[in-house]
Scaffold this motif. Structure first.
Motif, mmCIF file in Angstrom:
data_model
loop_
_atom_site.group_PDB
_atom_site.id
_atom_site.type_symbol
_atom_site.label_atom_id
_atom_site.label_comp_id
_atom_site.label_asym_id
_atom_site.label_seq_id
_atom_site.Cartn_x
_atom_site.Cartn_y
_atom_site.Cartn_z
ATOM 1 N N LEU A 1 39.840 15.015 52.344
ATOM 2 C CA LEU A 1 39.144 14.962 53.439
ATOM 3 C C LEU A 1 38.087 14.362 53.044
ATOM 4 O O LEU A 1 37.251 13.645 53.773
ATOM 5 N N LEU A 2 37.119 14.598 51.682
ATOM 6 C CA LEU A 2 36.089 14.040 51.237
ATOM 7 C C LEU A 2 36.198 12.440 51.261
ATOM 8 O O LEU A 2 35.354 11.624 51.790
ATOM 9 N N CYS A 3 37.352 11.854 50.948
ATOM 10 C CA CYS A 3 37.605 10.497 50.776
ATOM 11 C C CYS A 3 37.556 9.924 52.182
ATOM 12 O O CYS A 3 37.098 8.780 52.414
ATOM 13 N N ALA A 4 38.336 10.605 53.059
ATOM 14 C CA ALA A 4 38.411 10.213 54.475
ATOM 15 C C ALA A 4 37.110 10.160 55.058
ATOM 16 O O ALA A 4 36.611 9.142 55.965
ATOM 17 N N ALA A 5 36.040 11.021 54.739
ATOM 18 C CA ALA A 5 34.655 10.900 55.215
ATOM 19 C C ALA A 5 34.085 9.717 54.539
ATOM 20 O O ALA A 5 33.295 8.825 55.496
ATOM 21 N N VAL A 6 34.204 9.417 53.394
ATOM 22 C CA VAL A 6 33.727 8.161 52.839
ATOM 23 C C VAL A 6 34.351 6.911 53.512
ATOM 24 O O VAL A 6 33.660 5.804 54.082
ATOM 25 N N TYR A 7 35.626 6.823 53.555
ATOM 26 C CA TYR A 7 36.195 5.715 54.417
ATOM 27 C C TYR A 7 35.755 5.590 55.785
ATOM 28 O O TYR A 7 35.562 4.594 56.349
ATOM 29 N N LEU A 8 35.688 6.763 56.393
ATOM 30 C CA LEU A 8 34.848 6.863 57.790
ATOM 31 C C LEU A 8 33.559 5.932 57.749
ATOM 32 O O LEU A 8 33.390 5.199 58.750
ATOM 33 N N LEU A 9 32.438 6.311 56.739
ATOM 34 C CA LEU A 9 31.328 5.934 56.681
ATOM 35 C C LEU A 9 31.671 4.282 56.607
ATOM 36 O O LEU A 9 30.690 3.464 56.937
ATOM 37 N N ALA A 10 32.370 3.768 55.712
ATOM 38 C CA ALA A 10 32.653 2.667 55.296
ATOM 39 C C ALA A 10 33.139 1.672 56.576
ATOM 40 O O ALA A 10 32.436 0.561 56.961
ATOM 41 N N GLY A 11 33.924 2.266 57.161
ATOM 42 C CA GLY A 11 34.408 1.823 58.560
ATOM 43 C C GLY A 11 33.511 1.455 59.431
ATOM 44 O O GLY A 11 33.352 0.685 60.212
ATOM 45 N N ALA A 12 32.717 2.398 59.665
ATOM 46 C CA ALA A 12 31.458 2.401 60.672
ATOM 47 C C ALA A 12 30.642 1.354 60.153
ATOM 48 O O ALA A 12 30.050 0.695 61.069
ATOM 49 N N GLY A 13 30.213 1.539 58.816
ATOM 50 C CA GLY A 13 29.154 0.375 58.367
ATOM 51 C C GLY A 13 29.744 -0.986 58.478
ATOM 52 O O GLY A 13 28.905 -1.839 59.063
ATOM 53 N N ALA A 14 31.192 -1.299 58.385
ATOM 54 C CA ALA A 14 31.643 -2.522 58.409
ATOM 55 C C ALA A 14 31.503 -2.863 59.941
ATOM 56 O O ALA A 14 31.538 -4.113 60.212
ATOM 57 N N LEU A 15 31.789 -2.071 60.959
ATOM 58 C CA LEU A 15 31.876 -2.179 62.459
ATOM 59 C C LEU A 15 30.609 -2.959 62.698
ATOM 60 O O LEU A 15 30.208 -3.829 63.484
ATOM 61 N N LEU A 16 29.552 -2.091 62.127
ATOM 62 C CA LEU A 16 28.104 -2.265 62.505
ATOM 63 C C LEU A 16 27.555 -3.845 62.121
ATOM 64 O O LEU A 16 26.923 -4.615 62.430
ATOM 65 N N ALA A 17 28.246 -4.098 60.740
ATOM 66 C CA ALA A 17 27.907 -5.327 59.991
ATOM 67 C C ALA A 17 28.671 -6.686 60.732
ATOM 68 O O ALA A 17 27.833 -7.646 60.672
ATOM 69 N N ARG A 18 29.741 -6.007 61.410
ATOM 70 C CA ARG A 18 30.273 -7.043 61.837
ATOM 71 C C ARG A 18 29.713 -7.478 63.344
ATOM 72 O O ARG A 18 29.334 -8.631 63.673
#
Length: 421
Positions: free
Chosen positions: A181-198
């Motif tokens: 669950l903690l890893c999934a939270a980090v992946y979720l942050l990474a995905g959201a950051g990648a979306l905004l960066a794109r």
């Protein structure tokens, strides 16, 4: 094996990259800014769902909601919002965005795109940060379940998972689920950051007005470079031609006419100093990187120009008041004459060179004519002729260059607006 290692690195990468957590800060920033909007929405919904709400109260709540939405949207259209977003996106999302042109910041296209990215940041940040904030305590609690039997503190934290703690396999499974669950939270942050960066380059990148402004800056830069190239070509080329002629003439008569040789050497010295001054001015412009006009010489220095060719016979005819010619036209006319005389000396037959300048209240006409050696002609594709044509056309004039019989002539007409009566 290598494929598996690459896949593992790709999977673990978001967990260990610093950019993930820098982008996570930006996502949480969007979530924090979203809180007032969410609080207002909750207040309005609660007000609308009250059992004792009257029609007037509901109308007032809707009006206040409309004002809040309009005010919040209007603030995001301020020119400074997009500039602040660009600075923040560079620092936290790691997206390379150019500085917006000061003039384009006022356009509605730039403001609208900045507003859309603002609300996109709020939507993504609000949703993702809420999920992450809920996931982290829950994941940490589940991760501590396998150790709850030996630590009093973890027993308190994991009280709700007490049944699972009594079974070792179940406790270990619960701990693994917490880590996932903690890893999934980090992946979720990474995905959201990648979306905004794109999305950032699309919404915060250069607008059409920025592209137009960049093209204009490039055009001014190229024009300044061409102008410097013309100035250097004309001034340095003229100086070298004149110095070569003077040195040759001095060398031929050094024994028979020392006085003439002395004057020729003096002219070489003056021509060299003048060329060095013009070269220093041009190099100064290059060092400063500014778009400015070279001072240069004007038609008032025509005598000095013709005197520079000590070994050539220049027959000058001047009509009209040269001092009445506007400075810009006078400077460009001087350069045209300078290049025409230099070409006449280089490519002529060594005979007399006729120079005619006629100034009227609205135009100045230039004509340089020289003889050419039989069988030797010149085209109109040389750098010097191109430079003269550019100078003349820039002022809306006309230039003709060509051979007639055994004579080569360059004729230019430079107009300027007549002064108002």
């Amino acid at each position: 094996m290598r494929v598996a290692v690459r896949a593992l690195r790709r999977a673990v990468g978001p967990l260990v990259r610093s950019s993930t957590y820098a982008r996570g800060v930006y996502v949480f920033f969007g979530g924090v800014v979203c809180i007032p909007y969410a609080a207002l929405a909750v207040i309005f919904v609660i007000g609308l769902r009250r059992d004792d709400a009257t029609a007037g109260g509901i109308a007032l709540i809707l009006a206040l909601a409309l004002v809040a939405v309009a005010g919040g949207g209007a603030v995001t259209l301020l020119p400074g919002v997009r500039t602040l977003e660009i600075v923040t996106v560079r620092a936290l999302l790691g997206v390379k965005l150019p500085d917006p042109d000061p003039a384009s910041r006022q356009t509605w296209e730039a403001r609208t795109r900045g507003s859309v990215f603002y609300f996109l940041t709020l939507a993504v940040g609000g949703c993702v940060s809420s999920l992450v904030i809920m996931s982290i305590p829950l994941g940490v609690t589940m991760l501590l379940v396998p150790f709850s039997g030996s630590h009093a503190v973890t027993l308190t934290l994991t009280r709700r998972f007490a049944p699972a703690a009594h079974s070792t396999p179940a406790a270990i499974l619960m701990g693994c689920a917490g880590a996932a669950l903690l890893c999934a939270a980090v992946y979720l942050l990474a995905g959201a950051g990648a979306l905004l960066a794109r999305a950032a380059p699309i919404l915060l990148g250069p607008t059409q007005a920025d592209h137009v402004a960049a093209l204009r800056r490039q055009e001014r830069k190229l024009a300044a470079g061409n102008r410097l190239a013309r100035e250097l070509h004309d001034s340095i080329g003229h100086a070298l031609t004149a110095m070569t002629m003077q040195a040759g003439a001095a060398g031929r008569v050094l024994d028979d006419d020392p006085e003439f040789a002395r004057r020729a050497l003096h002219l070489i010295e003056e021509t060299g100093r003048s060329a060095l001054g013009e070269l220093d001015e041009a190099l100064g412009m290059l060092r400063r990187g500014v778009d400015e006009e070279l001072s240069g010489s004007t038609l008032a220095g025509l005598d000095r120009l013709t005197a520079g060719y000590a070994g050539a016979q220049v027959l000058s005819t001047v009509t009209g008041d040269l001092n009445a010619v506007p400075p810009l036209v006078s400077r460009e006319a001087f350069r045209v004459l300078q290049e025409a005389l230099t070409n006449a000396v280089r490519h002529g037959d060594g005979g007399p060179i006729d120079l005619v300048v006629r100034a009227t209240p609205s135009t100045v006409r230039l004509e340089v004519t020289n003889g050419v050696t039989a069988g030797r002609g010149r085209g109109t594709s040389g750098r010097g002729l191109i430079g003269m044509r550019e100078r003349v056309l820039m002022l809306g004039g006309e230039l003709r260059a060509g051979a007639s019989s055994d004579r080569w002539s360059v004729c230019a007409t430079l107009p300027w607006p007549e002064p108002a009566p």
